[in-house]
Design a protein around this motif. Structure first.
Motif, PDB file in Angstrom:
ATOM      1  N   GLN A 183      60.190  28.076  60.147  1.00 48.97           N
ATOM      2  CA  GLN A 183      60.318  29.507  60.368  1.00 48.97           C
ATOM      3  C   GLN A 183      61.142  30.115  59.232  1.00 48.97           C
ATOM      4  O   GLN A 183      62.191  29.580  58.864  1.00 48.97           O
ATOM      5  N   LEU A 184      60.668  31.213  58.687  1.00 46.72           N
ATOM      6  CA  LEU A 184      61.351  31.871  57.580  1.00 46.72           C
ATOM      7  C   LEU A 184      62.790  32.229  57.964  1.00 46.72           C
ATOM      8  O   LEU A 184      63.722  32.029  57.188  1.00 46.72           O
ATOM      9  N   LYS A 208      57.912  39.909  53.119  1.00 49.25           N
ATOM     10  CA  LYS A 208      58.346  39.448  54.436  1.00 49.25           C
ATOM     11  C   LYS A 208      59.799  38.975  54.368  1.00 49.25           C
ATOM     12  O   LYS A 208      60.608  39.297  55.237  1.00 49.25           O
ATOM     13  N   CYS A 222      55.637  32.115  45.500  1.00 48.81           N
ATOM     14  CA  CYS A 222      55.249  32.778  46.740  1.00 48.81           C
ATOM     15  C   CYS A 222      54.420  34.009  46.397  1.00 48.81           C
ATOM     16  O   CYS A 222      54.467  34.516  45.287  1.00 48.81           O
ATOM     17  N   GLN A 244      54.467  37.350  51.005  1.00 52.67           N
ATOM     18  CA  GLN A 244      55.539  36.478  51.482  1.00 52.67           C
ATOM     19  C   GLN A 244      56.903  36.997  51.034  1.00 52.67           C
ATOM     20  O   GLN A 244      57.855  37.007  51.814  1.00 52.67           O
ATOM     21  N   TYR A 300      58.710  26.134  47.025  1.00 52.54           N
ATOM     22  CA  TYR A 300      57.437  26.281  47.725  1.00 52.54           C
ATOM     23  C   TYR A 300      57.658  26.870  49.106  1.00 52.54           C
ATOM     24  O   TYR A 300      58.618  26.540  49.782  1.00 52.54           O
ATOM     25  N   TRP A 301      56.755  27.722  49.500  1.00 46.55           N
ATOM     26  CA  TRP A 301      56.773  28.332  50.821  1.00 46.55           C
ATOM     27  C   TRP A 301      56.403  27.261  51.835  1.00 46.55           C
ATOM     28  O   TRP A 301      55.367  26.604  51.709  1.00 46.55           O
ATOM     29  N   ASP A 302      57.224  27.070  52.848  1.00 45.40           N
ATOM     30  CA  ASP A 302      57.000  26.042  53.863  1.00 45.40           C
ATOM     31  C   ASP A 302      56.488  26.708  55.134  1.00 45.40           C
ATOM     32  O   ASP A 302      57.256  27.329  55.874  1.00 45.40           O
ATOM     33  N   ASP A 303      55.205  26.592  55.391  1.00 43.72           N
ATOM     34  CA  ASP A 303      54.604  27.228  56.565  1.00 43.72           C
ATOM     35  C   ASP A 303      55.047  26.592  57.883  1.00 43.72           C
ATOM     36  O   ASP A 303      54.879  27.182  58.934  1.00 43.72           O
ATOM     37  N   GLU A 304      55.611  25.388  57.807  1.00 44.38           N
ATOM     38  CA  GLU A 304      56.027  24.705  59.034  1.00 44.38           C
ATOM     39  C   GLU A 304      57.449  25.057  59.456  1.00 44.38           C
ATOM     40  O   GLU A 304      57.858  24.740  60.564  1.00 44.38           O
TER      41      GLU A 304
END
Length: 72
Positions: A29-30, A61, A54, A58, A23-27
């Protein structure tokens, strides 16, 4: 990092072939996430990483960031 070490111990192995981030974790930083995954590769704990669930944006990115830093 502790979670990886715990998993390796439970699996009774020294590395994971493919570590999947589900899962993409928005909290987070990539760049921090990818640096950590790259560190795990250098340490020999994982061989490859993958990303699932994703969006195309995403994923682009992530690819752009890896190309910029010359990460594999």
């Amino acid at each position: 990092m502790d979670a990886i070490e715990d998993s390796l111990e439970k699996l009774q192995t020294s590395y994971i072939d493919v570590y999947t981030v589900h899962y993409w974790d928005d909290e987070t930083q990539l760049e921090d996430m990818i640096r950590t995954l790259q560190s795990l590769i250098r340490m020999g704990r994982i061989r490859y990483y993958a990303l699932s669930n994703c969006t195309p944006t995403q994923l682009q990115k992530l690819i752009s960031l890896c190309q910029y830093h010359q990460w594999e």
